[in-house]
Motif scaffolding. Structure first.
Motif, PDB file in Angstrom:
ATOM      1  N   PHE A   1     -21.248 -41.666  25.179  1.00  0.00           N
ATOM      2  CA  PHE A   1     -22.030 -42.302  24.233  1.00  0.00           C
ATOM      3  C   PHE A   1     -21.274 -41.875  22.771  1.00  0.00           C
ATOM      4  O   PHE A   1     -21.162 -42.554  21.895  1.00  0.00           O
TER       5      PHE A   1
ATOM      6  N   LYS B   1     -18.057 -43.348  22.114  1.00  0.00           N
ATOM      7  CA  LYS B   1     -18.139 -44.863  22.011  1.00  0.00           C
ATOM      8  C   LYS B   1     -18.476 -44.990  20.426  1.00  0.00           C
ATOM      9  O   LYS B   1     -18.215 -45.967  19.641  1.00  0.00           O
ATOM     10  N   LEU B   2     -19.628 -44.341  20.031  1.00  0.00           N
ATOM     11  CA  LEU B   2     -20.187 -44.601  18.859  1.00  0.00           C
ATOM     12  C   LEU B   2     -19.293 -43.993  17.597  1.00  0.00           C
ATOM     13  O   LEU B   2     -19.092 -44.799  16.648  1.00  0.00           O
TER      14      LEU B   2
ATOM     15  N   VAL C   1     -21.279 -53.535  20.694  1.00  0.00           N
ATOM     16  CA  VAL C   1     -22.628 -53.189  21.061  1.00  0.00           C
ATOM     17  C   VAL C   1     -22.990 -53.532  22.445  1.00  0.00           C
ATOM     18  O   VAL C   1     -23.294 -52.864  23.375  1.00  0.00           O
TER      19      VAL C   1
ATOM     20  N   ALA D   1     -20.569 -51.710  24.948  1.00  0.00           N
ATOM     21  CA  ALA D   1     -21.029 -50.233  24.936  1.00  0.00           C
ATOM     22  C   ALA D   1     -22.184 -50.143  25.483  1.00  0.00           C
ATOM     23  O   ALA D   1     -22.562 -48.866  25.762  1.00  0.00           O
ATOM     24  N   LYS D   2     -23.055 -51.147  25.755  1.00  0.00           N
ATOM     25  CA  LYS D   2     -24.403 -51.162  25.992  1.00  0.00           C
ATOM     26  C   LYS D   2     -25.431 -50.268  25.475  1.00  0.00           C
ATOM     27  O   LYS D   2     -26.221 -49.273  26.005  1.00  0.00           O
ATOM     28  N   PHE D   3     -25.186 -50.331  24.108  1.00  0.00           N
ATOM     29  CA  PHE D   3     -26.151 -49.475  23.259  1.00  0.00           C
ATOM     30  C   PHE D   3     -27.406 -50.133  23.041  1.00  0.00           C
ATOM     31  O   PHE D   3     -27.603 -51.404  23.194  1.00  0.00           O
TER      32      PHE D   3
ATOM     33  N   GLU E   1     -30.474 -47.253  18.578  1.00  0.00           N
ATOM     34  CA  GLU E   1     -29.181 -46.379  18.324  1.00  0.00           C
ATOM     35  C   GLU E   1     -28.163 -47.402  17.421  1.00  0.00           C
ATOM     36  O   GLU E   1     -27.650 -46.608  16.522  1.00  0.00           O
ATOM     37  N   VAL E   2     -28.431 -48.491  17.464  1.00  0.00           N
ATOM     38  CA  VAL E   2     -27.411 -49.599  16.599  1.00  0.00           C
ATOM     39  C   VAL E   2     -27.969 -49.479  15.308  1.00  0.00           C
ATOM     40  O   VAL E   2     -27.202 -49.053  14.158  1.00  0.00           O
TER      41      VAL E   2
END
Length: 410
Positions: A248, A251-252, A280, A283-285, A289-290
């Protein structure tokens, strides 16, 4: 004409310098002597350790040979794991049961030896590395013994260098056959019996492998899903959680970098919204979190002058106004709007130059339809973060009074 006579030396005799003549290497005789100590003491490691301490064997020259005897019961042929000529004993690490209780005494025995002869740590590393590079030549239960032994050496802090020990595991042939994955799984299980996950991560960092857990997997299984499935099945949920958090963060960081570039290039906001939504999704955020990420990136991109409060306020409010549509695209529920208010509050609390901007930012977000009235009232009456609560509630009170009065009039 007389011929010249050859000069002769006379008088004081010149002494020639003595050279240090090294004794011929004889690892076989050394190995036989160590094996005999094991046999004389019937494998009792306490007695073996005492005999080793009182012996005059040349450990500085035959350190590798000594640990070969400890691991395998005798000397191995150079460059291989095959037994060499000479005496052997049956009290070695590879002869015991593949259990912690059986292997720990050997680790403590080696620890005692290293305290008396610390120079042998390099030899222990050499032999350990040699065996790990040759795991495919061991039987399955022998590989398990090596995994337990290696984990215990780190738990007991025998001063092994993690990078020196672990890097040989990434040998392509070992990884492809799944041997490394089984070894590292047994290692994790044993190490985590005595140590925390943080200790394990620290160990992996020293080995420069904390970001490379997938490298332990055969190429065909090198996916996050396969990693999670494997370690969950083995009861290592903590390792799965760590890896997911690490992925995570990676990717973030990538999305933040991309978004920062788009902002600096003044890309059209509609285009930025589409790009972020796609990233997003891949990345399956989570939405929450976004929202946090968007606010961080937007504020980091502000050109803070630092000259006076009003200039900072203007810069921050201008950024909010420019990118309100981006925030609005992801603050799609009251819960997400409230999360945005939390982010604004915490940043204003932690950054002194923003401390007095909180009510202005909230008012701007309201005017731009990013924050709804209900969200602001909920935050004001019972939803604020504890950080700076009293200060910010008081600062926002005039605006909240205005909202409530307008609502009453309507």
């Amino acid at each position: 004409m007389s011929s010249k006579e050859k000069p002769t030396l006379g008088g004081q005799r010149i002494k020639t310098r003595k050279r240090n003549i090294a004794a011929p290497l004889d690892p076989t005789a050394f190995a036989d002597a160590v094996v005999q100590i094991y046999l004389d003491n019937a494998g009792d490691l306490e007695l073996v350790a005492k005999s080793i301490e009182s012996s005059d064997l040349n450990f500085s020259r035959y350190g590798d040979t000594f640990f070969e005897v400890v691991f395998t019961g005798g000397r191995t042929q150079p460059g291989t794991l095959k037994p060499d000529e000479g005496e052997r004993h049956s009290y070695s690490v590879l002869d015991c049961e593949p259990k912690r209780e059986a292997i720990l005494p050997y680790v403590l025995y080696i620890q005692k030896t290293l305290r008396r002869r610390p120079f042998l740590i390099k030899n222990l590393e050499n032999v350990t590395r040699k065996f790990l590079q040759s795991l495919e030549l061991f039987e399955e239960n022998e590989r398990k013994k090596m995994a337990i032994f290696t984990a215990l050496t780190f738990s007991q802090k025998l001063a092994l260098t993690p990078e020196t020990v672990f890097q040989p595991l990434l040998k392509d042939s070992l990884v492809a056959k799944g041997i490394v994955l089984n070894f590292i799984t047994d290692f994790f299980k044993e190490y985590l019996r005595d140590n925390s996950l943080d200790d394990l991560i620290s160990l992996l960092k020293k080995a420069k492998m904390e970001d490379n857990l997938l490298d332990f997997f055969p190429t065909a299984k090198r996916t996050p899903e396969a990693l999670s499935e494997h370690f969950m099945k083995e009861g290592l949920a903590a390792v799965v959680e760590y890896n997911e958090k690490k992925m995570f963060e990676v990717k973030l960081k990538e999305i933040k970098s991309m978004l920062t570039t788009l902002i600096s290039e003044e890309t059209d906001v509609d285009e930025v919204v589409d790009i972020v939504k796609q990233q997003v999704k891949e990345a399956k955020f989570l939405d929450i979190e976004v929202v946090r990420m968007l606010w961080d990136v937007l504020m980091d991109a502000v050109q803070w002058s630092g000259k006076n409060q009003q200039q900072n306020a203007n810069s921050a409010l201008r950024q909010v106004k420019t990118w309100a549509k981006l925030l609005n695209a992801f603050c799609s529920t009251g819960k997400l709007e409230l999360e945005l208010m939390y982010k604004v509050q915490v940043q204003c609390y932690e950054d002194t130059k923003l401390m007095k901007l909180f009510p202005e930012i909230v008012r701007s977000l309201y005017d731009l339809d990013v924050l709804a009235e209900d969200t602001i009232l909920l935050w004001f009456h019972k939803g604020s973060n504890p950080k700076g609560r009293q200060t910010f509630v008081k600062a926002l009170e005039p605006f909240v009074n205005w909202l409530e009065e307008a609502e009453e009039e309507e």
